[in-house]
Design an enzyme around this catalytic site. Structure first.
Site, PDB file in Angstrom:
ATOM      1  CB  SER A 140      -0.891   0.022   1.246  1.00  0.00           C
ATOM      2  OG  SER A 140      -1.490   1.289   1.431  1.00  0.00           O
ATOM      3  CE1 TYR A 153      -3.964  -1.654   5.084  1.00  0.00           C
ATOM      4  CE2 TYR A 153      -2.900   0.415   4.501  1.00  0.00           C
ATOM      5  CZ  TYR A 153      -3.579  -0.726   4.133  1.00  0.00           C
ATOM      6  OH  TYR A 153      -3.867  -0.958   2.797  1.00  0.00           O
TER       7      TYR A 153
END
Length: 273
Positions: A140, A153
């Site tokens: 990501s 995350y």
């Protein structure tokens, strides 16, 4: 167009979003696909839509036995394993670092980093014996820049990128390639999950996310699962046979940063006249 006839792929998190788009595209280009997820209803629907070229296997990517079973399903159903796509993910709660619990940190790492490790480990065991194969880990933009996701995350996605490089260095001599794809703002259910939405509200959120992302990055539209699937299809194909240890960023220019303040193009044109 990249052709994948005869190849066999396992895709984690294949029931929706980027995973479902990847399963669909790989199958459309000739691959046979093992669709894995914990959402049995959606996962089975994706596999059913692909016909005889796909099977669904319930897989909790935080459990090593489940991941090993998904890899085993590929060899048992289709006789080989060419590609492992470690895509399953979660966003988790947005909290200050001072308020982030250890349990939340561990849960994010389990789904994002541990799962990619397990997928790489068990796929590599098969691929090393075959003498060929490729692993694609989905990271990501939160793993390369701050501010695009919760602390756990972003840290987990950064770990995925480093593991990708490390595994690529080790496995290259065995004919196994390992790469990563890094999505930017993509309109999927996982974004709605990050906002705490569930059920019908979660499904409706995808349309809202799509609209919101249209002005969020230099390319003036939201990213779609198919955009990321296209990069994955390239990396698992023979067209990428000389590519390993790389991170392909597919983000509509998001990580380029913001343009200069003001309408600088108009101002520059005016200054020339």
């Amino acid at each position: 167009m990249t052709e994948l006839h005869g190849k066999v792929a396992v895709v984690t998190g294949g029931a929706s979003g980027i995973g479902a788009a990847t399963c669909t595209l790989l199958a459309a280009r000739g691959a046979r696909v093992v669709v894995t997820d914990i959402d049995n209803e959606r996962g089975e629907a994706v596999a059913a839509g692909l016909g005889e070229h796909a099977v669904y296997v319930h897989t909790d990517v935080t459990r090593e036995d489940d991941v090993a079973g998904a890899v085993r399903a590929a060899t048992e159903h289709f006789g080989r394993l060419d590609a492992m796509v470690n895509n399953a993910g979660r966003v988790g709660a947005w909290t200050y670092v001072t308020d982030t619990t250890a349990d939340e940190w561990d849960a994010s790492f389990a789904v994002l980093a541990r799962s990619a490790f397990l997928g790489t480990k068990h796929a590599a065991r098969v691929m090393r014996e075959q003498g060929f194969g490729t692993v694609v880990n989905v990271s990501s933009v939160a793993g390369v820049r701050t501010g695009f996701g919760p602390h756990p995350y972003g840290a987990a996605k950064a770990a995925v990128l480093q593991m990708t490089r490390s595994a690529a260095r080790e496995l290259a001599e065995f004919g196994v390639r390992v790469n990563a794809v890094t999505p930017g703002g993509v309109a999927t259910r996982i974004t709605g999950h990050g906002a705490g939405l569930e059920g019908d509200a979660l499904d409706a959120s995808v349309a809202a996310v799509r609209k919101g992302l249209a002005s969020f990055q230099p390319v003036p539209r939201a990213g779609e699962g198919e955009d990321i699937a296209g990069a994955i299809a390239y990396l698992v194909s023979d067209d990428a046979s000389f590519v390993t240890g790389q991170n392909v960023v597919v983000d509509g220019g998001l990580t380029l940063g913001k343009a200069w303040p003001g309408n600088y193009r108009a101002e520059a044109d005016a200054a020339r006249h």
